[in-house]
Write a protein that holds these residues in place. Structure first.
Motif, short mmCIF file in Angstrom:
data_model
loop_
_atom_site.label_atom_id
_atom_site.label_comp_id
_atom_site.label_asym_id
_atom_site.label_seq_id
_atom_site.Cartn_x
_atom_site.Cartn_y
_atom_site.Cartn_z
N VAL A 98 35.29 36.31 36.71
CA VAL A 98 34.76 36.42 35.24
C VAL A 98 33.45 35.63 34.97
CG1 VAL A 98 34.96 36.18 32.76
CG2 VAL A 98 37.16 36.74 34.15
N LEU A 99 32.55 36.47 35.02
CA LEU A 99 31.15 35.84 34.69
C LEU A 99 30.99 35.89 33.32
CD1 LEU A 99 28.67 37.46 37.85
CD2 LEU A 99 29.81 34.90 37.40
N ARG A 100 30.31 34.83 32.81
CA ARG A 100 29.95 34.79 31.30
C ARG A 100 28.54 34.35 31.47
NH1 ARG A 100 29.45 31.06 27.23
NH2 ARG A 100 29.49 32.08 25.25
N GLY A 101 27.49 34.87 30.48
CA GLY A 101 26.17 34.20 30.29
C GLY A 101 26.46 33.03 29.71
N HIS B 142 45.00 34.68 39.82
CA HIS B 142 43.83 34.65 40.71
C HIS B 142 42.42 35.14 40.22
CE1 HIS B 142 46.48 33.98 44.02
NE2 HIS B 142 47.27 35.21 43.79
N ALA B 143 42.40 34.69 38.87
CA ALA B 143 41.35 34.91 38.05
C ALA B 143 40.48 33.53 38.00
CB ALA B 143 41.60 35.35 36.62
N ARG B 144 39.19 33.62 38.13
CA ARG B 144 38.18 32.64 38.13
C ARG B 144 37.04 32.95 37.26
NH1 ARG B 144 34.03 31.27 42.60
NH2 ARG B 144 33.26 29.05 41.91
N LEU B 145 36.81 31.77 36.32
CA LEU B 145 35.64 31.84 35.52
C LEU B 145 34.41 30.99 35.95
CD1 LEU B 145 34.21 32.41 32.72
CD2 LEU B 145 35.52 30.62 31.91
N VAL B 146 33.25 31.65 35.87
CA VAL B 146 32.03 31.14 36.37
C VAL B 146 31.02 31.36 35.22
CG1 VAL B 146 30.00 30.85 38.07
CG2 VAL B 146 32.30 31.06 38.82
N GLU B 147 30.38 30.33 34.58
CA GLU B 147 29.46 30.44 33.48
C GLU B 147 27.89 30.38 34.32
OE1 GLU B 147 29.92 29.51 29.17
OE2 GLU B 147 28.68 27.87 30.01
N MET C 6 23.22 38.86 37.85
CA MET C 6 23.94 38.77 38.95
C MET C 6 22.77 38.40 39.96
SD MET C 6 27.28 41.20 38.64
CE MET C 6 26.42 42.61 38.40
N ASP C 7 21.74 38.39 39.92
CA ASP C 7 20.81 37.86 40.69
C ASP C 7 20.54 36.38 40.67
OD1 ASP C 7 20.47 40.72 41.24
OD2 ASP C 7 18.55 40.86 40.18
N GLU C 8 21.05 35.90 39.70
CA GLU C 8 21.05 34.30 39.66
C GLU C 8 21.74 33.68 40.62
OE1 GLU C 8 21.23 36.31 35.31
OE2 GLU C 8 22.67 36.23 37.22
N ALA C 9 21.29 32.41 40.82
CA ALA C 9 21.66 31.65 42.16
C ALA C 9 23.41 31.42 41.94
CB ALA C 9 21.03 30.47 42.56
N GLU C 10 23.54 30.96 40.75
CA GLU C 10 24.93 30.58 40.30
C GLU C 10 25.73 31.69 40.58
OE1 GLU C 10 21.97 27.90 38.15
OE2 GLU C 10 22.26 29.98 38.28
N ILE D 80 29.75 35.17 43.36
CA ILE D 80 30.01 36.61 43.94
C ILE D 80 30.40 36.47 45.37
CG2 ILE D 80 29.06 39.00 44.58
CD1 ILE D 80 27.53 38.66 41.91
N ASP D 81 29.64 35.71 46.14
CA ASP D 81 30.05 35.70 47.79
C ASP D 81 31.31 35.02 47.97
OD1 ASP D 81 27.59 36.79 48.20
OD2 ASP D 81 26.58 34.71 48.93
N ALA D 82 31.67 34.16 47.04
CA ALA D 82 33.05 33.31 47.07
C ALA D 82 34.09 34.44 46.87
CB ALA D 82 33.03 32.24 46.48
N TRP D 83 33.84 35.04 45.85
CA TRP D 83 34.70 36.22 45.41
C TRP D 83 35.05 37.22 46.48
CZ3 TRP D 83 33.11 41.44 43.85
CH2 TRP D 83 34.32 42.20 43.31
N ILE D 84 34.06 37.81 47.09
CA ILE D 84 34.07 38.70 48.07
C ILE D 84 35.14 38.33 49.23
CG2 ILE D 84 32.80 40.13 49.87
CD1 ILE D 84 30.54 40.38 47.90
#
Length: 305
Positions: A248-251, A271-276, A286-290, A295-299
């Protein structure tokens, strides 16, 4: 060119990263997707299906898709009425359930039984509904600033601007207009950032004008009473992801997905993870470094087959 049933794949030109693929919906709308082949070693892995936001198209993933394609095949869909997908004759088909049917038609055409989804806003809603409608189909999901609970203020903001606006004489004029409308979403953007963003969301007409790259009638379902409101409890659809890896990505500045709802989503599935993503609203590019690190870790967590 490769033709299969009613679908057509146009093979890539030299130097281009994707193939153009066209297929037809059940109501006769010609639809378009970009297919990034991915490495041969990952041919058996479920492909990543990218689903854009309400007013977006395949160019929304022009940086992320080739990055992910280094790991597995990526399919970037353009919903009806956007980009190279045809406009719908009936504007009331511009609704999530129809988009799900269009996606299922593509999966059937390509004989894809399982996939991973990356959905921004509307694309995330389609992802959840796909998981609920096709149990076992979605083996991993990234929800970009969207979830089963949406903030009314953000929905009203989108309802107010979608389908409005005219044309602009140059890309700079268009970028300035887009910046004025979205300044609170990306407060740190420079004019160069706005130009890049505008070229993803707009197109040049044969008359030399710059316009939004979507059918303005996509706003029609939002104009009816309670248009754009979910109207149903979407938590069961979210739970349909089951034990699949969910990111879950949140701005940080989002007016669509609240911090409380995002935290609830992270707790709801095993297995849900939140990243702000700091400093942006609805929605992160989704081009932001964070975002890219998450995304790389999720893949890396996704099932290999």
């Amino acid at each position: 060119m490769e033709q299969r049933g009613r679908s057509i794949t146009v093979r890539q030109d030299s130097g281009r990263e994707w193939d153009d693929h066209y297929w037809w919906s059940h109501d006769g709308v010609r639809l378009h997707a970009r297919i990034y082949p991915g490495p041969e070693a990952a041919a058996a892995a479920p492909p990543i299906l990218c689903l854009p936001g309400l007013a977006r198209n395949a160019r929304d993933f022009e940086a992320l898709a080739p990055h992910m394609a280094a790991r597995r095949r990526v399919i970037v869909i353009e919903f009806r009425g956007r980009g190279e997908s045809a406009f719908a004759k009936d504007p009331m088909t511009y609704v999530p359930l129809t988009y799900v049917q269009d996606v299922v038609a593509l999966l059937d055409e390509l004989a894809i039984g399982r996939c991973v989804t990356v959905g921004t806003s509307l694309g995330g809603l389609v992802s959840m509904l796909l998981a609920a409608a096709q149990p076992g189909c979605v083996t991993g999901a990234l929800l970009n600033d969207v979830g089963p609970e949406l903030e009314q203020a953000g929905l009203e903001r989108i309802r107010d601007y979608i389908g409005t606006g005219g044309s602009q004489p140059t890309w700079v004029h268009a970028a300035r207009a887009v910046a004025e409308l979205n300044a609170a979403v990306y407060p740190g953007y420079s004019i160069h950032d706005w130009l890049r963003f505008t070229k993803r969301t707009h197109r040049l007409t044969p008359e030399g004008r710059i316009v939004a790259d979507y059918d303005k009638q996509i706003a029609a379902p939002l104009r009816v009473p309670h248009g754009g409101d979910a109207g149903v409890d979407l938590w069961p659809a979210y739970r349909a992801f089951g034990d699949a890896p969910v990111l879950v990505l949140r701005g940080q500045l989002s007016d669509i997905l609240s911090a409380a709802a995002a935290k609830k989503m992270a707790k709801e599935l095993p297995h849900a993870r939140l990243v702000e993503v700091p400093g942006v609203g609805h929605a992160p590019t989704m081009d932001e470094a964070e975002a890219r690190a998450a995304i790389d870790a999720w893949i890396a967590e996704l099932p290999a087959a």
